[in-house]
Design a protein around this motif. Structure first.
Motif, PDB file in Angstrom:
ATOM      1  N   SER A 191      -6.806  12.178  -3.520  1.00  3.67           N
ATOM      2  CA  SER A 191      -5.667  12.147  -4.433  1.00  3.67           C
ATOM      3  C   SER A 191      -5.904  11.165  -5.577  1.00  3.67           C
ATOM      4  CB  SER A 191      -4.410  11.756  -3.651  1.00  3.67           C
ATOM      5  OG  SER A 191      -3.311  11.714  -4.512  1.00  3.67           O
ATOM      6  N   VAL A 192      -6.454  10.008  -5.262  1.00  2.00           N
ATOM      7  CA  VAL A 192      -6.750   9.017  -6.303  1.00  2.00           C
ATOM      8  C   VAL A 192      -7.718   9.608  -7.325  1.00  2.00           C
ATOM      9  CG1 VAL A 192      -7.927   6.823  -6.749  1.00  2.00           C
ATOM     10  CG2 VAL A 192      -6.292   6.991  -4.877  1.00  2.00           C
TER      11      VAL A 192
ATOM     12  N   SER B  52      -3.675   0.539   7.601  1.00  2.00           N
ATOM     13  CA  SER B  52      -3.792  -0.199   6.351  1.00  2.00           C
ATOM     14  C   SER B  52      -3.660   0.744   5.157  1.00  2.00           C
ATOM     15  CB  SER B  52      -5.145  -0.901   6.348  1.00  2.00           C
ATOM     16  OG  SER B  52      -5.361  -1.571   5.156  1.00  2.00           O
ATOM     17  N   SER B  53      -4.214   1.919   5.284  1.00  6.30           N
ATOM     18  CA  SER B  53      -4.205   2.875   4.169  1.00  6.30           C
ATOM     19  C   SER B  53      -2.831   3.412   3.841  1.00  6.30           C
ATOM     20  CB  SER B  53      -5.142   4.041   4.467  1.00  6.30           C
ATOM     21  OG  SER B  53      -6.473   3.601   4.502  1.00  6.30           O
TER      22      SER B  53
ATOM     23  N   GLN C  50       0.827  -1.209   0.000  1.00  5.05           N
ATOM     24  CA  GLN C  50       0.000   0.000   0.000  1.00  5.05           C
ATOM     25  C   GLN C  50       0.865   1.265   0.000  1.00  5.05           C
ATOM     26  OE1 GLN C  50      -3.105   0.136  -0.646  1.00  5.05           O
ATOM     27  NE2 GLN C  50      -3.492   2.288  -0.248  1.00  5.05           N
TER      28      GLN C  50
ATOM     29  N   SER D 108     -13.373  -1.277   5.196  1.00  2.24           N
ATOM     30  CA  SER D 108     -12.166  -2.080   5.416  1.00  2.24           C
ATOM     31  C   SER D 108     -12.537  -3.526   5.762  1.00  2.24           C
ATOM     32  CB  SER D 108     -11.320  -1.472   6.536  1.00  2.24           C
ATOM     33  OG  SER D 108     -12.096  -1.337   7.703  1.00  2.24           O
TER      34      SER D 108
ATOM     35  N   LEU E  76       0.889   8.049  -6.202  1.00  2.04           N
ATOM     36  CA  LEU E  76       0.008   9.226  -6.242  1.00  2.04           C
ATOM     37  C   LEU E  76       0.806  10.524  -6.135  1.00  2.04           C
ATOM     38  CD1 LEU E  76      -2.841   7.891  -3.933  1.00  2.04           C
ATOM     39  CD2 LEU E  76      -2.985   8.281  -6.391  1.00  2.04           C
TER      40      LEU E  76
ATOM     41  N   SER F 289      -6.100  12.378  -9.418  1.00  8.04           N
ATOM     42  CA  SER F 289      -5.146  11.855 -10.408  1.00  8.04           C
ATOM     43  C   SER F 289      -5.892  11.305 -11.616  1.00  8.04           C
ATOM     44  CB  SER F 289      -4.256  10.780  -9.783  1.00  8.04           C
ATOM     45  OG  SER F 289      -4.998   9.622  -9.518  1.00  8.04           O
TER      46      SER F 289
ATOM     47  N   SER G 279     -11.964   9.475   8.394  1.00  7.23           N
ATOM     48  CA  SER G 279     -10.507   9.357   8.554  1.00  7.23           C
ATOM     49  C   SER G 279      -9.804  10.369   7.650  1.00  7.23           C
ATOM     50  CB  SER G 279     -10.062   7.942   8.179  1.00  7.23           C
ATOM     51  OG  SER G 279      -8.673   7.914   7.887  1.00  7.23           O
ATOM     52  N   SER G 280      -8.991  11.235   8.251  1.00  7.29           N
ATOM     53  CA  SER G 280      -8.287  12.246   7.446  1.00  7.29           C
ATOM     54  C   SER G 280      -7.298  11.581   6.487  1.00  7.29           C
ATOM     55  CB  SER G 280      -7.561  13.249   8.344  1.00  7.29           C
ATOM     56  OG  SER G 280      -6.605  12.589   9.146  1.00  7.29           O
ATOM     57  N   VAL G 281      -6.719  10.465   6.916  1.00 10.84           N
ATOM     58  CA  VAL G 281      -5.780   9.733   6.049  1.00 10.84           C
ATOM     59  C   VAL G 281      -6.519   9.224   4.807  1.00 10.84           C
ATOM     60  CG1 VAL G 281      -4.356   7.645   5.877  1.00 10.84           C
ATOM     61  CG2 VAL G 281      -4.254   9.055   7.935  1.00 10.84           C
ATOM     62  N   ASP G 282      -7.640   8.577   5.039  1.00 10.12           N
ATOM     63  CA  ASP G 282      -8.388   8.013   3.910  1.00 10.12           C
ATOM     64  C   ASP G 282      -8.968   9.099   3.018  1.00 10.12           C
ATOM     65  OD1 ASP G 282      -9.678   5.028   5.619  1.00 10.12           O
ATOM     66  OD2 ASP G 282      -7.735   5.521   4.753  1.00 10.12           O
TER      67      ASP G 282
ATOM     68  N   PHE H 155       3.359  14.264  -1.182  1.00  7.32           N
ATOM     69  CA  PHE H 155       2.103  13.620  -0.805  1.00  7.32           C
ATOM     70  C   PHE H 155       2.308  12.526   0.230  1.00  7.32           C
ATOM     71  CE2 PHE H 155      -2.158  12.269  -1.050  1.00  7.32           C
ATOM     72  CZ  PHE H 155      -2.190  10.887  -1.150  1.00  7.32           C
TER      73      PHE H 155
ATOM     74  N   ASP I 260      -3.245  11.436  13.702  1.00  9.21           N
ATOM     75  CA  ASP I 260      -4.500  10.760  14.064  1.00  9.21           C
ATOM     76  C   ASP I 260      -4.252   9.559  14.963  1.00  9.21           C
ATOM     77  OD1 ASP I 260      -6.466  11.202  10.990  1.00  9.21           O
ATOM     78  OD2 ASP I 260      -5.775  12.588  12.543  1.00  9.21           O
TER      79      ASP I 260
ATOM     80  N   ALA J 132      -7.558  11.963   2.418  1.00 13.42           N
ATOM     81  CA  ALA J 132      -6.426  12.442   1.606  1.00 13.42           C
ATOM     82  C   ALA J 132      -6.139  11.465   0.472  1.00 13.42           C
ATOM     83  CB  ALA J 132      -5.185  12.629   2.476  1.00 13.42           C
ATOM     84  N   VAL J 133      -6.179  10.192   0.782  1.00 18.43           N
ATOM     85  CA  VAL J 133      -5.844   9.189  -0.231  1.00 18.43           C
ATOM     86  C   VAL J 133      -6.918   9.136  -1.319  1.00 18.43           C
ATOM     87  CG1 VAL J 133      -5.494   6.716  -0.648  1.00 18.43           C
ATOM     88  CG2 VAL J 133      -4.460   7.793   1.352  1.00 18.43           C
TER      89      VAL J 133
ATOM     90  N   VAL K  45       0.665  12.466   3.975  1.00 17.67           N
ATOM     91  CA  VAL K  45      -0.302  11.465   4.434  1.00 17.67           C
ATOM     92  C   VAL K  45       0.229  10.733   5.664  1.00 17.67           C
ATOM     93  CG1 VAL K  45      -1.475   9.306   3.817  1.00 17.67           C
ATOM     94  CG2 VAL K  45      -1.343  11.148   2.166  1.00 17.67           C
TER      95      VAL K  45
ATOM     96  N   LEU L 296      -0.250  12.916   8.600  1.00 17.35           N
ATOM     97  CA  LEU L 296      -1.663  12.845   9.030  1.00 17.35           C
ATOM     98  C   LEU L 296      -1.891  11.582   9.850  1.00 17.35           C
ATOM     99  CD1 LEU L 296      -3.838  13.786   5.892  1.00 17.35           C
ATOM    100  CD2 LEU L 296      -3.744  15.000   8.074  1.00 17.35           C
TER     101      LEU L 296
ATOM    102  N   LYS M  19     -11.367  -1.456   1.400  1.00 17.03           N
ATOM    103  CA  LYS M  19     -10.174  -0.658   1.705  1.00 17.03           C
ATOM    104  C   LYS M  19      -9.024  -1.620   2.034  1.00 17.03           C
ATOM    105  CE  LYS M  19     -12.149   3.516   3.756  1.00 17.03           C
ATOM    106  NZ  LYS M  19     -12.173   4.308   5.003  1.00 17.03           N
ATOM    107  N   PRO M  20      -7.752  -1.245   1.839  1.00 13.08           N
ATOM    108  CA  PRO M  20      -7.333   0.060   1.324  1.00 13.08           C
ATOM    109  C   PRO M  20      -7.668   0.177  -0.160  1.00 13.08           C
ATOM    110  CG  PRO M  20      -5.425  -1.365   1.606  1.00 13.08           C
ATOM    111  CD  PRO M  20      -6.601  -2.102   2.172  1.00 13.08           C
ATOM    112  N   ILE M  21      -8.104   1.367  -0.511  1.00 11.60           N
ATOM    113  CA  ILE M  21      -8.556   1.624  -1.868  1.00 11.60           C
ATOM    114  C   ILE M  21      -7.364   1.574  -2.828  1.00 11.60           C
ATOM    115  CG2 ILE M  21      -9.559   3.406  -3.346  1.00 11.60           C
ATOM    116  CD1 ILE M  21     -11.517   2.096  -1.435  1.00 11.60           C
ATOM    117  N   GLN M  22      -7.560   0.868  -3.922  1.00  6.46           N
ATOM    118  CA  GLN M  22      -6.537   0.812  -4.961  1.00  6.46           C
ATOM    119  C   GLN M  22      -6.897   1.805  -6.062  1.00  6.46           C
ATOM    120  OE1 GLN M  22      -3.905  -1.286  -4.409  1.00  6.46           O
ATOM    121  NE2 GLN M  22      -5.017  -1.608  -2.502  1.00  6.46           N
ATOM    122  N   PRO M  23      -5.949   2.605  -6.489  1.00  6.48           N
ATOM    123  CA  PRO M  23      -6.238   3.559  -7.566  1.00  6.48           C
ATOM    124  C   PRO M  23      -6.867   2.901  -8.797  1.00  6.48           C
ATOM    125  CG  PRO M  23      -4.095   4.020  -6.613  1.00  6.48           C
ATOM    126  CD  PRO M  23      -4.575   2.742  -5.982  1.00  6.48           C
TER     127      PRO M  23
END
Lengths: 151, 133
Positions: free
Chosen positions: B31-32, A86-87, A26, B96, A33, B35, B22-25, A41, A52, B27-28, A45, A48, B117-121
């Motif tokens: 971005s995906v 995981s992300s 991952q 997830s 990206l 893009s 989730s701020s992480v998710d 980026f 969190d 952002a991801v 991330v 972040l 999740k995790p999401i794949q582009p």
């Protein structure tokens, strides 16, 4: 010469993180990206994530200190932490979260406490290693694109 | 310039509303989507998503996390599908956890798709190409 040494060091550091199981595939997805529009980026991330996750770890700590424990609340916090781990590809942290959740489901406090300590250690080690890695990357210069090791 | 609901934004690219606590998710996923050249608005709750949907008429797709406090992605999906103004907007759920009952419940309620999740582009690109054709 110095520049190429730094690049080699950064590449070696990243490879170690994968070889030792701290990161998984991952993380490569995040690197893909990264581009000229978002050259930092991955570091953003990851920052972040550590912001969190520090909050979540504090919440978990408080929840564990309560008596009686609210295992469903604990489970919810760990679920969130597992998700964001995981992300970003934080494999060891994610795996420890999986184990922690199992103990929550069993309402096994001793298991939760042990797993939590292990998770905190993994989290701290990952943080330190990634901070070093990004510090080195900043010295290297413009964003490196994802470089999967050749099979 | 007034936009019909579901119409393209002024720049021509589809507008996707991403919902995740989730701020992480966030952002991801943002971005995906960017893009893939989509315009993205990312919010952190179902409540904020509904507020935005009430104000903006050019959202072409909603992609939402399932498990969020206060309002789950499933509850958001239901509210969207119950609204005469919003129901035609495709909704995609992310989670997830691979829970078959959860997946089938969302699809029965009208979700366009369910992503793990995790999401794949690549998954998002394929999905958006199909949904936003």
């Amino acid at each position: 010469m110095e520049y190429s040494n730094l690049r080699r060091q950064a590449a070696y550091m990243k490879k170690s993180l994968f070889d030792q199981g701290y990161l998984d595939e991952q993380f490569y997805q995040l690197e893909e990206l990264q581009d000229d529009v978002s050259p930092n980026f991955v570091e953003e991330v990851v920052t972040l994530f550590f912001r969190d996750s520090a909050r979540l770890i504090s919440n978990i700590e408080q929840a564990l200190d309560k008596c009686p424990q609210e295992f469903s609340k604990l489970n919810a916090y760990v679920h969130q932490l597992k998700g964001s781990s995981s992300s970003i590809g934080a494999s060891r942290v994610k795996n420890e979260c999986t184990l922690f959740r199992q103990y929550c489901d069993e309402e096994n406090l001793e298991g939760c406490l042990k797993s939590f300590q292990k998770m905190k250690r993994e989290h701290a080690v990952l943080r330190q290693k990634l901070e070093s890695y990004f510090q080195l990357l900043r010295q290297v210069g413009p964003a490196e694109k994802a470089t999967r090791p050749s099979m | 310039m007034a936009m019909e609901r579901g119409g393209k934004s002024a720049g021509g690219e589809p507008h996707v509303l991403a919902v995740d606590d989730s701020s992480v998710d966030r952002a991801v996923i943002a971005s995906v989507l960017r893009s893939s050249k989509y315009r993205v608005t990312a919010v952190d709750s179902g409540k904020r998503a509904l507020e935005l949907l009430g104000l903006e008429t050019d959202v072409n797709m909603i992609i939402t996390d399932y498990w969020m406090p206060e309002m789950t992605g499933y509850e958001l999906l239901k509210k969207v599908k119950e609204s005469s103004e919003l129901k035609q907007i495709p909704v995609v759920i992310m989670s997830s956890e691979n829970v078959p009952n959860r997946i089938s419940r969302c699809l029965e309620e009208g979700a366009e798709d369910f992503l793990l999740k995790p999401i794949q582009p690549s998954d998002v690109s394929r999905l958006c190409s199909r949904v936003l054709r």
